[in-house]
Design an enzyme around this catalytic site. Structure first.
Site, PDB file in Angstrom:
ATOM      1  N   LEU A  25    -116.148 -21.553  -9.737  1.00 35.37           N
ATOM      2  CA  LEU A  25    -115.741 -20.058  -9.904  1.00 35.37           C
ATOM      3  C   LEU A  25    -115.469 -20.081 -11.349  1.00 35.37           C
ATOM      4  O   LEU A  25    -114.484 -20.324 -12.113  1.00 35.37           O
ATOM      5  CB  LEU A  25    -114.394 -19.487  -9.443  1.00 35.37           C
ATOM      6  N   THR A  26    -116.485 -19.285 -12.161  1.00 36.98           N
ATOM      7  CA  THR A  26    -116.264 -18.928 -13.503  1.00 36.98           C
ATOM      8  C   THR A  26    -115.069 -18.044 -13.965  1.00 36.98           C
ATOM      9  O   THR A  26    -114.897 -16.904 -13.222  1.00 36.98           O
ATOM     10  CB  THR A  26    -117.881 -18.337 -14.162  1.00 36.98           C
ATOM     11  N   HIS A 176    -124.867 -29.251 -11.343  1.00 38.87           N
ATOM     12  CA  HIS A 176    -125.064 -27.872 -10.892  1.00 38.87           C
ATOM     13  C   HIS A 176    -126.749 -27.805 -10.735  1.00 38.87           C
ATOM     14  O   HIS A 176    -127.227 -27.565 -12.255  1.00 38.87           O
ATOM     15  CB  HIS A 176    -124.291 -26.838 -11.906  1.00 38.87           C
ATOM     16  N   ASN A 179    -128.913 -21.603  -8.987  1.00 37.86           N
ATOM     17  CA  ASN A 179    -128.498 -20.233  -9.567  1.00 37.86           C
ATOM     18  C   ASN A 179    -129.133 -19.890 -10.915  1.00 37.86           C
ATOM     19  O   ASN A 179    -128.713 -19.000 -12.002  1.00 37.86           O
ATOM     20  CB  ASN A 179    -127.192 -20.045  -9.919  1.00 37.86           C
ATOM     21  N   TYR A 181    -130.181 -21.830 -13.549  1.00 40.63           N
ATOM     22  CA  TYR A 181    -129.531 -22.625 -14.596  1.00 40.63           C
ATOM     23  C   TYR A 181    -130.661 -23.774 -14.932  1.00 40.63           C
ATOM     24  O   TYR A 181    -131.776 -23.700 -14.211  1.00 40.63           O
ATOM     25  CB  TYR A 181    -128.329 -23.021 -14.601  1.00 40.63           C
ATOM     26  N   ASN A 233    -131.756 -17.462  -3.983  1.00 40.86           N
ATOM     27  CA  ASN A 233    -131.164 -16.298  -4.267  1.00 40.86           C
ATOM     28  C   ASN A 233    -131.526 -15.551  -5.481  1.00 40.86           C
ATOM     29  O   ASN A 233    -131.184 -14.279  -5.629  1.00 40.86           O
ATOM     30  CB  ASN A 233    -129.603 -16.672  -4.368  1.00 40.86           C
TER      31      ASN A 233
HETATM   32  C1  PHB Z   1    -121.442 -17.360 -13.970  1.00 41.29           C
HETATM   33  O1  PHB Z   1    -120.777 -17.762 -14.957  1.00 41.29           O
HETATM   34  O2  PHB Z   1    -121.393 -16.057 -13.715  1.00 41.29           O
HETATM   35  C2  PHB Z   1    -122.015 -18.232 -12.930  1.00 41.29           C
HETATM   36  C3  PHB Z   1    -121.726 -19.586 -13.386  1.00 41.29           C
HETATM   37  C4  PHB Z   1    -122.343 -20.305 -12.588  1.00 41.29           C
HETATM   38  C5  PHB Z   1    -123.035 -19.863 -11.274  1.00 41.29           C
HETATM   39  C6  PHB Z   1    -123.119 -18.769 -11.330  1.00 41.29           C
HETATM   40  C7  PHB Z   1    -122.609 -17.759 -11.982  1.00 41.29           C
HETATM   41  O3  PHB Z   1    -123.459 -20.897 -10.462  1.00 41.29           O
END
Ligand code: PHB
Length: 366
Positions: A25-26, A176, A179, A181, A233
């Site tokens: 969770l950021t 990671h 999402n 990245y 997603n």
């Molecule tokens: C974010 O910082 O918004 C964030 C970071 C990592 C994720 C998704 C969102 O996998």
């Protein structure tokens, strides 16, 4: 009622006391030098009753950063900050892995050490807005394509970060790969249009992910390395024309490593992480192809988590917002106790409010 959620499980060398994992969770609360907040040991320590904590995404280099005040894992000061976190979690009987992160094109020049455009597989901009260090939004910029030599440099940054995570006392690392990245950008054809050995065929698009995993496994051993993927997603506009054709083979290609786990984001309908319209649901197929523990994530409740496990889509689950707002979520789910309401205004940035002050059950109403 008995539930498989409260059964122990072994993920490689990690012995979890239950199957409820704190999702990354950021929180955007890092201090000067992208060092974890001084309250981070308390925040994570409070949540040590989950089976495993996955740290917030931590950039492996300054180049890999794309949001304000996210912590890094590449300087000595950052390692010292994380050491206090891992000590606090261990003192309370928990386990914690570091999530290793490079955002690729989800960064902008303002974050880059050289002030040049962010890096990506191809010079194709992400969709939507980037957040600047002052928390204001600007449209994503067109990134520049990494050269072959630079790709090796990024892999070296993963190795360095993996070594620093070890020094910081983590129990393992999660790569990671989700999402939208950097790793996800290589996997998906919407963001990867390279014509060298890192683009084109599915085999080529898997290459960067596999090289990163191989390099990180060399530091940690496969039994302390997990990876997170999100086939569909569409985060940050990162899409593939045929996710099943990439992600089932990706899971199969990861199998020989014998990783600790595969962390899959396949959101429940109606959640932010739900697949885009028409995208396939791949958890069951990927779990089979991977052949190891699959951790499912995406807007799960106790009920939908149990359902996913009973249907063979997951061996365990990770949950984000419920753990953010309930440091004792495991106890609450076990006893069907009411949950604290999350305060979205304090998710990103700030101090103790909405970070270390969510009440535990026994203090509710006290
Ligand atoms: C974010 O910082 O918004 C964030 C970071 C990592 C994720 C998704 C969102 O996998």
């Amino acid at each position: 009622m008995t539930s498989p959620l409260f059964d122990p499980i072994e993920l490689g060398a990690l012995k979890l006391k239950n199957r409820i994992v704190m999702a990354p969770l950021t929180r955007s609360r890092a201090v000067e030098g992208e060092v974890p907040n001084p309250l981070a040991p308390e925040y994570y320590g409070q949540r040590a009753s989950v089976g495993l904590i996955i740290s917030e995404a931590t950039q492996i280099s300054r180049q890999g950063q794309g949001y304000p005040n996210t912590p890094g894992i590449f300087t000595e000061a950052q390692v010292q900050g994380w050491k206090r976190v891992t000590d606090a979690v261990h003192a309370r009987g928990g386990l914690i892995v570091a999530q290793l992160w490079h955002v690729g094109r989800v960064s902008i020049a303002a974050y880059q050490p050289d002030g040049r455009p962010a890096v990506a597989p191809s010079a194709i901009a992400a969709e939507g807005n980037a957040m600047k260090e002052d928390f204001t939004m600007v449209p994503f910029e067109t990134p520049r394509a990494l050269t072959l030599e630079e790709i090796q440099g990024v892999i070296a940054d993963y190795v360095h970060a993996a070594e620093m995570a070890k020094k910081a006392g983590f129990d393992g690392v999660e790569v990671h790969g989700a999402n939208g990245y950097l790793i996800d950008q290589f996997l998906k054809d919407g963001s990867n249009q390279r014509d060298d050995r890192y683009g084109g065929s599915v085999e080529n698009r898997l290459r960067f992910m596999l090289e990163v995993v191989s390099a990180v496994v060399a530091v940690w051993g496969a039994d302390r390395v997990g990876i997170r993927l999100s086939p569909s997603n569409g985060s940050n506009g990162t899409r593939d024309s045929d996710p099943a054709a990439v992600f089932v083979p990706a899971a199969a290609a990861l199998k020989p490593f014998g990783l600790a786990y595969l962390h899959l984001i396949e959101g429940e309908p109606g959640t932010a992480m739900a697949p885009w319209e028409g995208a396939p649901l791949l958890a069951a197929r990927m779990r089979e192809a991977f052949g190891g523990p699959l951790m499912l994530n995406g807007g799960l409740t106790r009920e939908t988590a149990e359902k996913a496990m009973s249907e063979g889509r997951a061996d365990l689950v990770s949950v984000g917002v419920p753990v953010l707002a309930n440091p004792d979520l495991v106890e609450r789910w076990k006893t069907n106790a009411p949950l604290n309401a999350p305060d979205r205004a304090t998710f990103y940035g700030g101090g103790a409010k909405g970070y270390t002050d969510y009440p535990f059950l026994e203090t509710v109403g006290a």
